[in-house]
Design a protein around this motif. Structure first.
Motif, PDB file in Angstrom:
ATOM      1  N   LYS A   1     -36.985  50.973 -18.867  1.00 30.96           N
ATOM      2  CA  LYS A   1     -37.422  52.131 -19.614  1.00 30.96           C
ATOM      3  C   LYS A   1     -36.315  53.181 -19.502  1.00 30.96           C
ATOM      4  O   LYS A   1     -36.134  54.034 -20.568  1.00 30.96           O
ATOM      5  N   ALA A   2     -36.102  53.406 -18.400  1.00 33.64           N
ATOM      6  CA  ALA A   2     -34.950  54.585 -18.285  1.00 33.64           C
ATOM      7  C   ALA A   2     -33.697  54.272 -18.889  1.00 33.64           C
ATOM      8  O   ALA A   2     -33.205  55.402 -19.489  1.00 33.64           O
ATOM      9  N   ASN A   3     -33.282  53.035 -18.930  1.00 34.55           N
ATOM     10  CA  ASN A   3     -32.085  52.762 -19.821  1.00 34.55           C
ATOM     11  C   ASN A   3     -32.094  52.892 -21.102  1.00 34.55           C
ATOM     12  O   ASN A   3     -31.505  53.479 -22.020  1.00 34.55           O
ATOM     13  N   PHE A   4     -33.760  52.332 -21.678  1.00 33.13           N
ATOM     14  CA  PHE A   4     -33.901  52.374 -22.939  1.00 33.13           C
ATOM     15  C   PHE A   4     -33.935  54.272 -23.434  1.00 33.13           C
ATOM     16  O   PHE A   4     -33.381  54.329 -24.589  1.00 33.13           O
ATOM     17  N   VAL A   5     -34.433  54.818 -22.659  1.00 31.99           N
ATOM     18  CA  VAL A   5     -34.570  56.482 -22.981  1.00 31.99           C
ATOM     19  C   VAL A   5     -33.057  56.948 -23.330  1.00 31.99           C
ATOM     20  O   VAL A   5     -32.623  57.663 -23.774  1.00 31.99           O
ATOM     21  N   ALA A   6     -32.374  56.559 -22.069  1.00 28.88           N
ATOM     22  CA  ALA A   6     -30.774  57.189 -21.915  1.00 28.88           C
ATOM     23  C   ALA A   6     -30.216  56.769 -23.138  1.00 28.88           C
ATOM     24  O   ALA A   6     -28.963  57.511 -23.541  1.00 28.88           O
ATOM     25  N   SER A   7     -30.362  55.558 -23.406  1.00 25.98           N
ATOM     26  CA  SER A   7     -29.597  54.923 -24.375  1.00 25.98           C
ATOM     27  C   SER A   7     -29.721  55.584 -25.908  1.00 25.98           C
ATOM     28  O   SER A   7     -28.568  55.751 -26.720  1.00 25.98           O
ATOM     29  N   VAL A   8     -30.921  55.813 -26.197  1.00 28.53           N
ATOM     30  CA  VAL A   8     -31.432  56.565 -27.437  1.00 28.53           C
ATOM     31  C   VAL A   8     -30.854  58.087 -27.354  1.00 28.53           C
ATOM     32  O   VAL A   8     -30.255  58.374 -28.434  1.00 28.53           O
ATOM     33  N   GLU A   9     -30.813  58.410 -26.246  1.00 30.31           N
ATOM     34  CA  GLU A   9     -30.342  60.097 -26.132  1.00 30.31           C
ATOM     35  C   GLU A   9     -28.782  60.228 -26.200  1.00 30.31           C
ATOM     36  O   GLU A   9     -28.353  60.904 -26.992  1.00 30.31           O
ATOM     37  N   ARG A  10     -27.951  59.117 -25.781  1.00 31.53           N
ATOM     38  CA  ARG A  10     -26.582  58.971 -25.849  1.00 31.53           C
ATOM     39  C   ARG A  10     -26.239  58.656 -27.459  1.00 31.53           C
ATOM     40  O   ARG A  10     -25.463  59.298 -27.974  1.00 31.53           O
ATOM     41  N   TYR A  11     -27.137  57.765 -28.045  1.00 33.06           N
ATOM     42  CA  TYR A  11     -26.904  57.555 -29.362  1.00 33.06           C
ATOM     43  C   TYR A  11     -27.125  58.701 -30.259  1.00 33.06           C
ATOM     44  O   TYR A  11     -26.478  59.104 -31.154  1.00 33.06           O
ATOM     45  N   ASN A  12     -28.182  59.511 -30.093  1.00 30.52           N
ATOM     46  CA  ASN A  12     -28.331  60.796 -30.675  1.00 30.52           C
ATOM     47  C   ASN A  12     -27.219  61.787 -30.531  1.00 30.52           C
ATOM     48  O   ASN A  12     -26.778  62.350 -31.209  1.00 30.52           O
ATOM     49  N   GLU A  13     -26.545  61.833 -29.262  1.00 32.40           N
ATOM     50  CA  GLU A  13     -25.496  62.568 -29.252  1.00 32.40           C
ATOM     51  C   GLU A  13     -24.402  62.080 -29.855  1.00 32.40           C
ATOM     52  O   GLU A  13     -23.631  63.080 -30.419  1.00 32.40           O
ATOM     53  N   LEU A  14     -24.128  60.949 -30.064  1.00 34.19           N
ATOM     54  CA  LEU A  14     -22.918  60.398 -30.709  1.00 34.19           C
ATOM     55  C   LEU A  14     -23.135  60.527 -32.402  1.00 34.19           C
ATOM     56  O   LEU A  14     -22.040  61.034 -33.182  1.00 34.19           O
ATOM     57  N   CYS A  15     -24.362  60.447 -32.671  1.00 34.66           N
ATOM     58  CA  CYS A  15     -24.690  60.708 -34.017  1.00 34.66           C
ATOM     59  C   CYS A  15     -24.313  62.166 -34.429  1.00 34.66           C
ATOM     60  O   CYS A  15     -23.853  62.609 -35.444  1.00 34.66           O
ATOM     61  N   ASP A  16     -24.649  63.170 -33.537  1.00 37.44           N
ATOM     62  CA  ASP A  16     -24.413  64.429 -33.913  1.00 37.44           C
ATOM     63  C   ASP A  16     -22.901  64.807 -33.637  1.00 37.44           C
ATOM     64  O   ASP A  16     -22.559  65.861 -34.581  1.00 37.44           O
ATOM     65  N   LYS A  17     -22.178  64.245 -33.096  1.00 38.35           N
ATOM     66  CA  LYS A  17     -20.767  64.529 -32.974  1.00 38.35           C
ATOM     67  C   LYS A  17     -20.169  63.868 -34.321  1.00 38.35           C
ATOM     68  O   LYS A  17     -18.888  64.221 -34.502  1.00 38.35           O
ATOM     69  N   GLY A  18     -20.696  62.714 -34.766  1.00 41.36           N
ATOM     70  CA  GLY A  18     -20.141  62.162 -36.081  1.00 41.36           C
ATOM     71  C   GLY A  18     -19.165  60.885 -35.574  1.00 41.36           C
ATOM     72  O   GLY A  18     -18.352  60.577 -36.413  1.00 41.36           O
ATOM     73  N   VAL A  19     -19.201  60.624 -34.479  1.00 39.08           N
ATOM     74  CA  VAL A  19     -17.893  59.595 -33.984  1.00 39.08           C
ATOM     75  C   VAL A  19     -18.763  58.858 -32.763  1.00 39.08           C
ATOM     76  O   VAL A  19     -19.357  59.329 -31.827  1.00 39.08           O
ATOM     77  N   ASP A  20     -18.655  57.526 -33.076  1.00 37.93           N
ATOM     78  CA  ASP A  20     -19.237  56.679 -31.962  1.00 37.93           C
ATOM     79  C   ASP A  20     -18.057  56.253 -31.063  1.00 37.93           C
ATOM     80  O   ASP A  20     -17.342  55.374 -31.228  1.00 37.93           O
ATOM     81  N   GLU A  21     -18.215  56.912 -29.959  1.00 40.22           N
ATOM     82  CA  GLU A  21     -17.193  56.818 -28.888  1.00 40.22           C
ATOM     83  C   GLU A  21     -17.177  55.634 -28.260  1.00 40.22           C
ATOM     84  O   GLU A  21     -16.523  55.124 -27.367  1.00 40.22           O
ATOM     85  N   ASP A  22     -18.572  55.033 -28.317  1.00 34.64           N
ATOM     86  CA  ASP A  22     -18.837  53.960 -27.441  1.00 34.64           C
ATOM     87  C   ASP A  22     -18.518  52.499 -28.081  1.00 34.64           C
ATOM     88  O   ASP A  22     -18.047  51.357 -27.498  1.00 34.64           O
ATOM     89  N   PHE A  23     -18.783  52.495 -29.504  1.00 36.05           N
ATOM     90  CA  PHE A  23     -18.722  50.966 -30.102  1.00 36.05           C
ATOM     91  C   PHE A  23     -17.797  51.174 -31.326  1.00 36.05           C
ATOM     92  O   PHE A  23     -17.552  50.313 -32.184  1.00 36.05           O
ATOM     93  N   GLY A  24     -17.580  52.461 -31.563  1.00 32.90           N
ATOM     94  CA  GLY A  24     -16.801  52.523 -33.363  1.00 32.90           C
ATOM     95  C   GLY A  24     -17.388  52.340 -34.395  1.00 32.90           C
ATOM     96  O   GLY A  24     -16.843  52.031 -35.513  1.00 32.90           O
ATOM     97  N   LYS A  25     -18.809  52.449 -34.520  1.00 29.51           N
ATOM     98  CA  LYS A  25     -19.650  52.585 -35.580  1.00 29.51           C
ATOM     99  C   LYS A  25     -19.190  53.562 -36.619  1.00 29.51           C
ATOM    100  O   LYS A  25     -19.033  54.508 -36.307  1.00 29.51           O
ATOM    101  N   SER A  26     -19.308  53.104 -38.069  1.00 26.79           N
ATOM    102  CA  SER A  26     -19.071  54.058 -39.052  1.00 26.79           C
ATOM    103  C   SER A  26     -20.018  55.158 -38.939  1.00 26.79           C
ATOM    104  O   SER A  26     -21.195  54.919 -38.915  1.00 26.79           O
TER     105      SER A  26
END
Length: 480
Positions: A364-389
């Motif tokens: 659960k902790a990983n799940f919540v943290a992963s979504v938070e990180r993904y939202n952060e990357l979406c706001d940046k407009g750059v997928d620094e973790d996996f390079g998604k468009s």
């Protein structure tokens, strides 16, 4: 075999003056695979007047296939396909459109040019479609159209027959085959003065061959929900490796491993779209903007089920998810009303969603943290973790939130490994010498794909089968 490779071979040989007999285990003609990939067909070239950005550089396409296979293929086979597939497609178009009952459509699988995707998709797919003259005729199909044309050219067919062995003379030349009737168990020997074409498909329903040549597919069949796509069990039962075995029994060389197959991820009703995906530990594990063959490879390497996580704007995000990664299917807006029925969990917060999935505290902790990180990357407009468009990245902020659960299903279609041949489809022995009179095409022919096939080039496998049928039938008819 009388399907995707066999029917074009029968027609081509008959058109060029040969007396032809097609034999097949099934009880009636089956449809060749549609979505036939081709480069420089008339239909395709006409479309480039409107979409010039999708014009195809043949050598670039060839190199894409070579890279996809890590170099474990026969360059000559793939180059010949690239050069001849357009002519083959025009030829088949003329056949199916001859009487007005079918029309060939260029459907493209339009690529990802300018979208920033990791993989480039190619505008290659063509499929025949019934016209108003035949749409209500359930007995008529693509396969029937080709079979009838073959018969018009003098070809004969035998159904419910099983290949038993290839016959050779004292020089080693293949001079015919023996087959057994599946209706009365009688045996028949057929002499072939010009040659025998093995177009018997793959070996997906031969347990011993699967265990030996494709152990990773064989092994996961018991671990995951493996489905057989596109054809029912009876049709797939024809894929038992008869042609490969008959060839090896008389000295033919099976291509060395690793062999290829079509084994794709089959991710729920949304399809393998580029929404956020987390594994059973709540961790993001790959670039979701992939072809679905790569999806499958990733799924089977993850712990437990996979969760596709979406928010309530998912339907509006779908248009950006679709479009061009080869054999990728997607949800339609009609699913919106039933979303609660096919999701594994729902919550007004990400924490509530994780609880609804029954995740333990660490997951659960990983799940919540992963979504938070993904939202952060979406706001940046750059997928620094996996390079998604960035075009396919959407932050998850609109409640309620949903998770689609996938237990790791794999959609296994066919095997792609076979007998080693030269560019004329002539089967080679273990010394790389031609076995006179013996040819292999379609999924009986090796040297085309390794691992999986590039779904970014839609219809490439079907097209190579058709192209080599078209070329080999003519080649044999013109021999001695």
């Amino acid at each position: 075999g009388c399907r995707t490779g066999g029917l074009p071979a029968i027609i081509s040989a008959a058109e060029n003056g040969a007396r032809v007999l097609g034999i097949d285990r099934v009880s009636k003609v089956a449809n060749p695979r549609e979505d036939i990939g081709a480069i420089d067909s008339a239909l395709q070239k006409a479309s480039f007047a409107e979409y010039p950005q999708f014009e195809i550089d043949k050598m670039e396409a060839v190199e894409d296939i070579v890279r996809y296979a890590n170099g474990f293929i026969n360059y000559d086979l793939v180059k010949l396909w690239a050069n001849e597939s357009g002519s083959m497609l025009d030829w088949i178009t003329g056949i199916v459109e001859r009487d007005g009952r079918m029309v060939m459509n260029f459907e493209g699988s339009i690529g990802t040019t300018g979208q920033g995707a990791r993989d480039k998709a190619w505008a290659t797919g063509h499929s025949p479609e019934k016209t108003a003259l035949s749409k209500d005729d359930k007995s008529f199909s693509f396969g029937v159209s080709l079979m009838e044309y073959a018969q018009e050219k003098g070809a004969e067919f035998r159904w419910n027959t099983e290949l038993v062995k290839c016959e050779q003379d004292s020089s080693g030349r293949v001079t015919g085959v023996i087959f057994q009737s599946l209706t009365d168990d009688s045996y028949t020997q057929v002499n072939a003065s010009k040659g025998v074409i093995l177009a018997t498909g793959g070996f997906g329903h031969n347990d011993a061959m699967m265990a030996y040549y494709l152990p990773w597919i064989h092994d996961i069949i018991d671990r995951y929900d493996v489905t057989y796509g596109h054809t029912d069990i009876k049709a797939n039962y024809a894929n038992t490796g008869d042609g490969q075995q008959m060839g090896m029994w008389i000295g033919a060389q099976m291509e060395p491993g690793p062999l290829g197959s079509m084994a794709h991820g089959d991710f729920g009703k949304l399809g393998p779209d580029a929404f956020l995906q987390l594994n059973a530990q709540g961790i993001r594990f790959h670039n979701e903007d992939q072809t679905n063959d790569h999806y499958g490879a990733q799924f089977v390497r993850q712990p437990g089920p996979i969760y596709m996580v979406i928010d309530s704007d998912w339907a509006e995000q779908l248009p950006a998810m679709q479009g061009g990664l080869g054999c990728v299917r997607s949800a339609s807006d009609t699913l919106k009303e039933s979303i609660d029925e096919w999701t594994a969990g729902k919550g007004d917060t990400i924490e509530e969603l994780a609880d609804a999935l029954g995740l333990d505290a660490d997951a659960k902790a990983n799940f919540v943290a992963s979504v938070e990180r993904y939202n952060e990357l979406c706001d940046k407009g750059v997928d620094e973790d996996f390079g998604k468009s960035p075009r396919r990245m959407f932050a998850l902020r609109k409640a309620p939130f949903y998770a689609i659960k996938d237990e790791g299903s794999l959609r296994f279609l066919v095997t792609l490994g076979g007998l080693r041949t030269n560019a004329n489809a002539q089967v080679l022995d273990n010394s790389f010498q031609v076995i006179p009179g013996l040819y292999a095409i379609g999924n009986t022919q090796g040297g085309r794909f390794v691992g999986d096939y590039p779904t970014t080039i839609a219809g490439a496998s079907h097209s190579i089968a058709c192209t080599y049928g078209y070329l080999t039938g003519k080649f044999i008819a013109e021999q001695g």
